[in-house]
Design a protein around this motif. Structure first.
Motif, PDB file in Angstrom:
ATOM      1  N   LEU A 124      -8.195   4.515   0.619  1.00 33.50           N
ATOM      2  CA  LEU A 124      -9.076   3.358  -0.235  1.00 33.50           C
ATOM      3  C   LEU A 124     -10.191   3.824  -1.397  1.00 33.50           C
ATOM      4  CD1 LEU A 124     -10.154   0.279   0.044  1.00 33.50           C
ATOM      5  CD2 LEU A 124     -11.560   1.255   2.683  1.00 33.50           C
ATOM      6  N   TYR A 125      -9.735   3.434  -2.327  1.00 33.30           N
ATOM      7  CA  TYR A 125     -10.779   3.486  -3.615  1.00 33.30           C
ATOM      8  C   TYR A 125     -12.135   2.983  -3.428  1.00 33.30           C
ATOM      9  CZ  TYR A 125      -6.892   6.374  -5.625  1.00 33.30           C
ATOM     10  OH  TYR A 125      -5.508   6.833  -5.938  1.00 33.30           O
ATOM     11  N   VAL A 126     -13.060   3.187  -3.772  1.00 33.31           N
ATOM     12  CA  VAL A 126     -14.114   2.442  -3.428  1.00 33.31           C
ATOM     13  C   VAL A 126     -15.106   3.436  -4.856  1.00 33.31           C
ATOM     14  CG1 VAL A 126     -16.039   1.914  -2.479  1.00 33.31           C
ATOM     15  CG2 VAL A 126     -14.220   3.086  -1.532  1.00 33.31           C
ATOM     16  N   ASP A 127     -14.302   3.381  -6.555  1.00 34.07           N
ATOM     17  CA  ASP A 127     -14.765   3.317  -7.020  1.00 34.07           C
ATOM     18  C   ASP A 127     -15.078   3.096  -8.325  1.00 34.07           C
ATOM     19  OD1 ASP A 127     -12.478   2.585  -7.736  1.00 34.07           O
ATOM     20  OD2 ASP A 127     -11.113   3.633  -9.268  1.00 34.07           O
ATOM     21  N   GLY A 128     -15.495   1.469  -8.031  1.00 34.59           N
ATOM     22  CA  GLY A 128     -16.490   0.560  -9.282  1.00 34.59           C
ATOM     23  C   GLY A 128     -14.593   0.446 -10.954  1.00 34.59           C
ATOM     24  N   GLY A 129     -13.638  -0.004  -9.959  1.00 29.60           N
ATOM     25  CA  GLY A 129     -12.898   0.150 -11.564  1.00 29.60           C
ATOM     26  C   GLY A 129     -12.648   1.107 -11.773  1.00 29.60           C
ATOM     27  N   MET A 130     -13.239   2.394 -11.717  1.00 29.20           N
ATOM     28  CA  MET A 130     -12.784   3.649 -12.341  1.00 29.20           C
ATOM     29  C   MET A 130     -11.265   4.161 -12.624  1.00 29.20           C
ATOM     30  SD  MET A 130     -13.778   7.926 -12.111  1.00 29.20           S
ATOM     31  CE  MET A 130     -15.415   7.812 -12.871  1.00 29.20           C
ATOM     32  N   ASN A 131     -10.707   4.185 -11.535  1.00 27.44           N
ATOM     33  CA  ASN A 131      -8.932   4.250 -11.557  1.00 27.44           C
ATOM     34  C   ASN A 131      -7.887   3.088 -11.397  1.00 27.44           C
ATOM     35  OD1 ASN A 131      -9.614   7.434 -11.095  1.00 27.44           O
ATOM     36  ND2 ASN A 131      -8.247   8.068  -9.789  1.00 27.44           N
ATOM     37  N   GLN A 132      -9.161   1.659 -11.210  1.00 25.56           N
ATOM     38  CA  GLN A 132      -8.376   1.028 -10.604  1.00 25.56           C
ATOM     39  C   GLN A 132      -7.561   0.083 -12.509  1.00 25.56           C
ATOM     40  OE1 GLN A 132      -7.289   1.537  -7.860  1.00 25.56           O
ATOM     41  NE2 GLN A 132      -8.342   2.834  -8.019  1.00 25.56           N
ATOM     42  N   GLY A 144      -7.232  13.872 -13.577  1.00 26.39           N
ATOM     43  CA  GLY A 144      -7.227  15.190 -14.845  1.00 26.39           C
ATOM     44  C   GLY A 144      -8.710  15.059 -15.683  1.00 26.39           C
ATOM     45  N   ALA A 145      -9.521  15.286 -15.664  1.00 25.16           N
ATOM     46  CA  ALA A 145     -11.582  15.289 -16.017  1.00 25.16           C
ATOM     47  C   ALA A 145     -12.022  17.311 -16.047  1.00 25.16           C
ATOM     48  CB  ALA A 145     -12.883  14.529 -14.862  1.00 25.16           C
ATOM     49  N   ALA A 146     -11.873  16.846 -17.173  1.00 26.15           N
ATOM     50  CA  ALA A 146     -12.157  18.459 -17.613  1.00 26.15           C
ATOM     51  C   ALA A 146     -13.448  19.519 -16.584  1.00 26.15           C
ATOM     52  CB  ALA A 146     -12.490  18.430 -19.440  1.00 26.15           C
ATOM     53  N   GLY A 147     -12.952  20.735 -17.093  1.00 28.40           N
ATOM     54  CA  GLY A 147     -14.194  21.205 -15.412  1.00 28.40           C
ATOM     55  C   GLY A 147     -14.008  20.528 -14.679  1.00 28.40           C
ATOM     56  N   THR A 172     -11.720  12.736   3.569  1.00 29.48           N
ATOM     57  CA  THR A 172     -12.629  12.411   2.259  1.00 29.48           C
ATOM     58  C   THR A 172     -12.024  12.437   1.140  1.00 29.48           C
ATOM     59  OG1 THR A 172     -14.894  12.477   2.594  1.00 29.48           O
ATOM     60  CG2 THR A 172     -14.930  12.637   0.404  1.00 29.48           C
ATOM     61  N   ALA A 173     -11.365  11.928   0.022  1.00 30.91           N
ATOM     62  CA  ALA A 173     -10.210  12.808  -0.755  1.00 30.91           C
ATOM     63  C   ALA A 173     -11.358  12.633  -2.289  1.00 30.91           C
ATOM     64  CB  ALA A 173      -9.498  12.077  -1.518  1.00 30.91           C
ATOM     65  N   SER A 174     -11.273  11.539  -3.513  1.00 28.07           N
ATOM     66  CA  SER A 174     -11.422  11.484  -4.649  1.00 28.07           C
ATOM     67  C   SER A 174     -10.773  10.634  -6.117  1.00 28.07           C
ATOM     68  CB  SER A 174     -12.414  12.888  -5.399  1.00 28.07           C
ATOM     69  OG  SER A 174     -13.024  12.887  -6.435  1.00 28.07           O
ATOM     70  N   THR A 175     -11.841  10.313  -6.686  1.00 28.05           N
ATOM     71  CA  THR A 175     -10.661   9.719  -7.873  1.00 28.05           C
ATOM     72  C   THR A 175     -10.394  11.076  -8.858  1.00 28.05           C
ATOM     73  OG1 THR A 175     -13.046   9.188  -8.775  1.00 28.05           O
ATOM     74  CG2 THR A 175     -11.623   7.546  -7.990  1.00 28.05           C
ATOM     75  N   LYS A 185      -8.781  17.672  -3.925  1.00 26.21           N
ATOM     76  CA  LYS A 185      -8.361  16.521  -3.592  1.00 26.21           C
ATOM     77  C   LYS A 185      -7.524  16.062  -3.382  1.00 26.21           C
ATOM     78  CE  LYS A 185     -13.183  16.163  -2.047  1.00 26.21           C
ATOM     79  NZ  LYS A 185     -13.651  15.933  -1.149  1.00 26.21           N
ATOM     80  N   ALA A 186      -6.721  16.258  -4.893  1.00 31.09           N
ATOM     81  CA  ALA A 186      -4.970  15.503  -4.475  1.00 31.09           C
ATOM     82  C   ALA A 186      -4.211  16.623  -3.358  1.00 31.09           C
ATOM     83  CB  ALA A 186      -3.973  16.298  -5.313  1.00 31.09           C
ATOM     84  N   ALA A 187      -5.236  17.582  -2.749  1.00 28.10           N
ATOM     85  CA  ALA A 187      -4.477  18.792  -1.471  1.00 28.10           C
ATOM     86  C   ALA A 187      -5.348  17.091  -0.206  1.00 28.10           C
ATOM     87  CB  ALA A 187      -4.366  19.659  -1.073  1.00 28.10           C
TER      88      ALA A 187
END
Length: 245
Positions: free
Chosen positions: A236-244, A142-145, A134-137, A153-155
């Protein structure tokens, strides 16, 4: 017959949210699921909800706890076919607020925990097994905080690339990158403002909503199943289009 009939699966962080939803889905597809988490009462409730499951309390950042988990899997006697290394934590803190203890806690669970979970499973993994991390968008956003969480998650994504190459002749390794999902992590991060924050984030998505954990579980199940037999090292991005978009 389900896609995973007679198979054995492990889900870390399996007592709530994405982990619990995935454990239910894998069990529904015929797998016996071992779930682990740090909170034993929640874990026992999860086993009751999953059905064909075994609970093994533990912390994935502690090697002895991970070894205990795999002793139970070994005693089951069928090796391991699906490993969903899902356990993760987040702690909102800007750079000036981020302490060494918070930073270490995030990396211990998200990075060290993933490493231990996969490395110590190697002797049990059957030929053709599927490992999903499990990674993450947040690894790209680069979200603040969320610098420590995003970096962790990049690791995880980097681990998957390397491990897919190292293990590819015998085991498939892939990554799932959820976007915003309705899980208890929002409550942990925002408390009484969780609902407000989810609504704000949802308004900025093409989907105009956050995901339900079952939607992430469906994608994990695809990566766990023979339907993804030629998918290696993917994110596999399952992100509602957030990063796409």
């Amino acid at each position: 017959m389900g896609q995973l009939e007679g198979k054995t699966a492990v889900v870390t962080g399996g007592s709530t949210g994405i982990g619990l939803a995935t454990a239910k889905r894998l069990a529904a597809e015929g797998a016996h699921v071992f779930i682990t988490g740090r909170r034993e009462p929640e874990l026992e409730k999860a086993v009751a909800a999953v059905g064909n499951a075994t609970a093994v309390p533990g912390d994935v950042s502690v090697a002895a706890d991970v070894e205990c988990l795999y002793r139970h899997v070994r005693e089951h006697g069928r090796g391991l076919d699906v490993l969903f290394a899902n356990a993760g934590v987040n702690h909102l803190a800007t750079l000036d607020e981020l302490t060494e203890d918070i930073h270490d806690a995030v990396f211990d669970t998200n990075v060290k925990g993933t490493f231990l979970t996969v490395q110590k499973a190697l002797p049990l993994l059957n030929d053709g097994a599927s490992v999903i991390l499990t990674a993450s968008t947040a690894a790209e956003g680069g979200a603040a905080g969320m610098s420590a969480y995003g970096a962790s998650k990049a690791a995880v994504r980097a681990y998957a690339r390397a491990w897919a190459g190292e293990l590819g002749s015998r085991v498939r390794v892939n990554v799932i990158s959820p976007g915003p999902v309705s899980t208890p992590m929002w409550d942990d991060a925002f408390g009484d403002r969780a609902g407000e924050m989810m609504a704000t984030v949802a308004a900025g998505l093409p989907s105009k909503r956050v995901a339900h954990p079952d939607e992430i579980a469906a994608a994990v199940t695809f990566l766990a199943s023979p339907e993804s037999s030629f998918v290696y090292g993917a994110n596999l991005y399952v992100d509602g289009g957030m990063n796409q978009i």
